[in-house]
Design an enzyme around this catalytic site. Structure first.
Site, mmCIF file in Angstrom:
data_model
loop_
_atom_site.group_PDB
_atom_site.id
_atom_site.type_symbol
_atom_site.label_atom_id
_atom_site.label_comp_id
_atom_site.label_asym_id
_atom_site.label_seq_id
_atom_site.Cartn_x
_atom_site.Cartn_y
_atom_site.Cartn_z
ATOM 1 N N LYS A 13 -12.490 -1.356 7.163
ATOM 2 C CA LYS A 13 -11.800 -2.372 7.964
ATOM 3 C C LYS A 13 -12.161 -2.209 9.442
ATOM 4 O O LYS A 13 -12.852 -3.040 10.001
ATOM 5 C CB LYS A 13 -10.297 -2.276 7.749
ATOM 6 C CG LYS A 13 -9.940 -2.624 6.303
ATOM 7 C CD LYS A 13 -8.618 -2.047 5.887
ATOM 8 C CE LYS A 13 -8.515 -1.921 4.395
ATOM 9 N NZ LYS A 13 -8.684 -3.164 3.658
ATOM 10 N N TRP A 45 0.825 -1.218 0.000
ATOM 11 C CA TRP A 45 0.000 0.000 0.000
ATOM 12 C C TRP A 45 0.849 1.254 0.000
ATOM 13 O O TRP A 45 0.551 2.211 -0.725
ATOM 14 C CB TRP A 45 -1.004 -0.013 1.156
ATOM 15 C CG TRP A 45 -2.012 -1.101 0.958
ATOM 16 C CD1 TRP A 45 -2.140 -2.246 1.689
ATOM 17 C CD2 TRP A 45 -2.981 -1.195 -0.100
ATOM 18 N NE1 TRP A 45 -3.137 -3.032 1.157
ATOM 19 C CE2 TRP A 45 -3.667 -2.417 0.067
ATOM 20 C CE3 TRP A 45 -3.336 -0.372 -1.159
ATOM 21 C CZ2 TRP A 45 -4.694 -2.825 -0.796
ATOM 22 C CZ3 TRP A 45 -4.350 -0.781 -2.018
ATOM 23 C CH2 TRP A 45 -5.022 -1.994 -1.826
ATOM 24 N N ASP A 63 -1.177 6.633 6.494
ATOM 25 C CA ASP A 63 -2.309 5.815 6.057
ATOM 26 C C ASP A 63 -2.618 4.830 7.186
ATOM 27 O O ASP A 63 -1.886 3.873 7.411
ATOM 28 C CB ASP A 63 -1.937 5.075 4.766
ATOM 29 C CG ASP A 63 -3.008 4.081 4.319
ATOM 30 O OD1 ASP A 63 -4.036 3.942 5.003
ATOM 31 O OD2 ASP A 63 -2.794 3.436 3.262
HETATM 32 N N1 PMP Z 1 -4.347 1.505 2.408
HETATM 33 C C1 PMP Z 1 -4.425 0.354 3.080
HETATM 34 C C2 PMP Z 1 -3.543 0.142 4.263
HETATM 35 C C3 PMP Z 1 -5.336 -0.626 2.666
HETATM 36 O O1 PMP Z 1 -5.419 -1.781 3.333
HETATM 37 C C4 PMP Z 1 -6.163 -0.376 1.552
HETATM 38 C C5 PMP Z 1 -7.220 -1.349 1.073
HETATM 39 N N2 PMP Z 1 -7.121 -2.614 1.417
HETATM 40 C C6 PMP Z 1 -6.012 0.824 0.861
HETATM 41 C C7 PMP Z 1 -5.114 1.764 1.336
HETATM 42 C C8 PMP Z 1 -6.830 1.131 -0.345
HETATM 43 O O2 PMP Z 1 -8.095 1.437 0.066
HETATM 44 P P1 PMP Z 1 -9.332 1.601 -0.923
HETATM 45 O O3 PMP Z 1 -9.637 0.264 -1.466
HETATM 46 O O4 PMP Z 1 -10.377 2.146 0.014
HETATM 47 O O5 PMP Z 1 -8.931 2.580 -1.963
#
Ligand code: PMP
Length: 367
Positions: free
Chosen positions: A198, A105, A174
């Site tokens: 989450k 990520w 994040d």
């Molecule tokens: N950051 C993290 C730590 C994630 O786990 C995720 C999604 N699993 C995201 C960003 C991306 O999020 P989204 O699917 O809401 O764009």
């Protein structure tokens, strides 16, 4: 009332039973309005109360100082991968930012940010994310506009056990997959964002907490919806926000308060994760967690199965048999394979215990 199935999904993930019950009770007729929350105007007094209470409860839970603004936006975590550089890269001349890449990520967010400025990857490049290297090994740029990191890498299962020290450079985090699972000192951060699906709700809404002095520096090409100044200046209702998702988030915040707040979430998550890591570490190598001890996530526990080497047939059987026992969504991310157990706030300690019992039996039969 608990459900038969235990949902270990990485996201969208389990919601507290009480939250779903309450949403169901209020579904057709919210607060005697005669309509559903879905049917309320985002400018109605009822919805203004919903979003206001959600913000207030979040401020209480995280002890957010007054010089921080809270907004609820669309676009998910990925939207913020763009919004962060579009708003903050021009904070300093040179438009550079430090990215601490510790998993998929943060790697994705660094790649996206490169469109808008010069990105310095603080750590050596790797595709094997099994550790958060000690801060003494990092080379931070004192002239960076901001330092970016992801506090919990959902796919690999690595989590920061400390907050990076940036010597005054704004810190951006994040927290999509570990927000509200432990105490944090908000004043150490310039900006925090988290997708809802989450730990704090259902997909659709994204939370942003931003220090006031960082607002108003957006690049001229920044889409108006991504400009923090627009969103803060209009209390998240410049346009129609994801109203129902914000409502669910508010119910989750209330639920966390009723459970005993972030403190209780932290105790639960320590208990759940140590139960799982203990059975892995005491399995004589039948279960193997590739993540170094000090970097292991309390939210996403990743492991492989196999006595000598990972055995994909065995892993497949594990996932299938667990599913038959009502323990669902345990498959690791397609990019890394293996097993991933996600134990966000809504997963009870006794539910993690059920999985531990299953793992003990599975090892006995299969090793
Ligand atoms: N950051 C993290 C730590 C994630 O786990 C995720 C999604 N699993 C995201 C960003 C991306 O999020 P989204 O699917 O809401 O764009």
């Amino acid at each position: 009332e608990s459900r038969k199935v235990v949902n270990f999904s990485p996201g969208p993930a389990k919601l507290p039973e009480e939250v779903l019950d309450r949403a169901q009770k209020e579904f057709l007729n919210y607060n005697n309005t005669g309509v559903s929350v879905m049917e309320l105007s985002h400018r109605s007094s009822d919805f203004t109360k919903i979003i206001g209470n959600a913000e207030k409860d979040l401020r209480d839970l995280l002890d957010i100082p007054d010089n921080y603004k809270v907004i609820f936006v669309q676009g998910g975590g990925t939207g913020q991968f763009s919004a962060v550089p579009l708003n903050l890269i021009d904070l300093k001349e040179g438009a550079t930012a430090d990215y601490i890449v510790t998993g998929s990520w943060s790697a994705k967010s660094a790649k996206e940010a490169e469109k808008y400025g010069k990105i310095n990857r603080v750590l050596p490049k790797t595709d094997k994310y099994t550790v958060i290297p000690d801060q003494s090994q990092w080379k931070l740029n004192p002239d960076a506009s901001y330092v970016y990191y992801c506090s919990n890498e959902t796919i690999h299962g690595v989590e920061f056990q400390f907050v990076p020290e940036t010597n005054g450079v704004p810190l951006v985090c994040d927290m999509s997959s570990n927000i509200l699972s432990k105490h944090i000192d908000i004043s150490k951060f310039g900006l925090i964002f988290a997708g809802a699906q989450k730990n704090i709700g259902c997909a659709g809404a994204t939370l942003v907490i931003i220090r006031e002095d960082l607002i108003g520096f957006a690049d001229p090409v920044c889409p108006i919806l991504m400009d923090y100044k627009t969103q803060v200046g209009n209390n998240s209702v410049y346009n129609t926000p994801p109203t129902y998702s914000i409502y669910i988030m508010g119910l989750v915040f209330q639920w966390i308060k009723e459970q005993g707040g972030v403190h209780q979430m932290e105790l639960n998550s320590k208990k759940k994760s140590s139960l799982l890591y203990d059975i892995i570490d005491n399995s004589n190598g039948f279960y193997q967690c590739p993540i170094e001890r000090d970097s292991r996530s309390r939210m996403n526990i990743t492991f492989r199965i196999g006595v000598n080497e990972e055995d994909e047939a065995l892993e497949k059987r594990f996932i299938e048999e667990a599913h038959q026992s009502g323990l669902i969504s345990l498959k690791g991310h397609r990019s890394v394979g293996g097993i991933r157990v996600s134990v966000y706030n809504a997963v009870h300690v006794h539910e993690a215990e059920r999985l531990v019992d299953f793992m003990r039996d599975f090892q006995r039969v299969n090793q």
